[in-house]
Design an enzyme around this catalytic site. Sequence first.
Site, PDB file in Angstrom:
ATOM      1  N   GLU A   1      42.006  35.932  35.112  1.00  0.00           N
ATOM      2  CA  GLU A   1      41.572  35.988  36.510  1.00  0.00           C
ATOM      3  C   GLU A   1      40.396  35.050  36.740  1.00  0.00           C
ATOM      4  OE1 GLU A   1      39.501  39.534  38.073  1.00  0.00           O
ATOM      5  OE2 GLU A   1      41.063  39.577  39.604  1.00  0.00           O
TER       6      GLU A   1
ATOM      7  N   TYR B   1      40.695  32.451  45.148  1.00  0.00           N
ATOM      8  CA  TYR B   1      41.094  33.426  44.117  1.00  0.00           C
ATOM      9  C   TYR B   1      42.351  32.933  43.410  1.00  0.00           C
ATOM     10  CZ  TYR B   1      42.704  37.643  41.822  1.00  0.00           C
ATOM     11  OH  TYR B   1      43.114  38.536  40.878  1.00  0.00           O
TER      12      TYR B   1
END
Length: 397
Positions: free
Chosen positions: A207, A119
């Site tokens: 993101e 992530y």
Amino acid sequence: MNIHEYQAKAVLKKFGAPVASGIAIYSADEAEKAATELGGPLWVVKSQIHAGGRGKGRFKEPVAGDKGGVRLARSVEEVVENARQMLGSTLVTKQTGPAGKQVNRLYIEAGADIARELYLSLLVDRTVGQVAFVVSTEGGMDIEAVAEETPDKILTLPIDPQAGVTDADAGKLADTLELQEPARSEMIELAKILYEAFTSKDMSLLEINPLIVMEDGHIRVLDAKVSFDNNALFRHPDIVELRDETEEDEKEIEASKYDLAYIALDGTIGCMVNGAGLAMATMDIIKLYGAEPANFLDVGGGASKEKVTAAFKIITADPNVKGILVNIFGGIMRCDTIAEGVVAAIKDVGLEVPLVVRLEGTKVEEGKKILNESGLNVTAADDLDDAAQKIVKAVNG
Ligand code: ADP
Ligand code: MG
């Protein structure tokens, strides 16, 4: 403003980020052409909607063995079959809400052999006033659960705006992600690329979930979600072109034409307020008395009668609205202008729900007079507390 995954990847690619080849398509025919062009042997068919959680999402009209909004395919036929099922269908994910979103575009992308899913995101960390990286080894589909259950697995690293991303910063990110060569060096380069993209394009969120390490040891941006700061869009005509209005709330699009700060919400009480702080307080007090606001709306300081009229029409056009509360504290905004706008809008579109008006401040007597003489069924309120109680009572009984 939000953009689609494939658009975000194209933007990042221009800055030098590693992304796979892919083609956006709108029909099953185009899907066949795209899949043939990409060549396989592995493809991914990805729903393009402005919401995450597509992989774990499900379609509303369930098809046999519904595999969600992101699907692997091992032949051109399989790509086309999936495209047929997905295009025009409504995908419901954790982020779309129960109504879901219709899938009108797909992104056909070369499949990757994934060894690890990581992530990575960049955001504006307002507590320190800096752009910060957020990284975790626990990438993939459930970062919210990681944040809740094992927050120590997430590193937040604010970047000094003067120095930019230093080698020490980038090294720290790579170490946190437990990367070995060649992924480690690639990550150090990628950190600088993403920071440059974020700051030069005035992003508010970037993101990448997941950033992957492939079986061959290289890294790749597998998913990308990008939001831009609306107040800086005038500097980026190339980004404005990527806007997909079908993904946005119609009422919010209409409001943006009149430069109104409007956010649609799920409740039943429409609010027209001046000043963001007062608008927030109005929403709070509506909740306090047991109802839910249908919107946030700040008509601003020097709003014209036309702007107020537009605002009122946007509120009444929402079928969920069962009552309207106008709460104006006239400072720069004049109460008579608000009253004129409200009366003009009602003459135009009618009023089928209770309306409570609380006016105070500049030109308040003139404003009240306009409403009283309009012959409209308006309930006057003395203060915010009284106004909130009256509109909640009118709606909830
Ligand atoms: P979302 O976050 O909306 O669910 P993602 O793009 O993150 O969508 O895709 C969900 C999952 O699908 C990823 O975590 C990954 O496991 C898989 N996936 C996505 N794109 C590819 C690809 N190009 N190759 C292989 N697997 C993929
Ligand atoms: Mg994702």
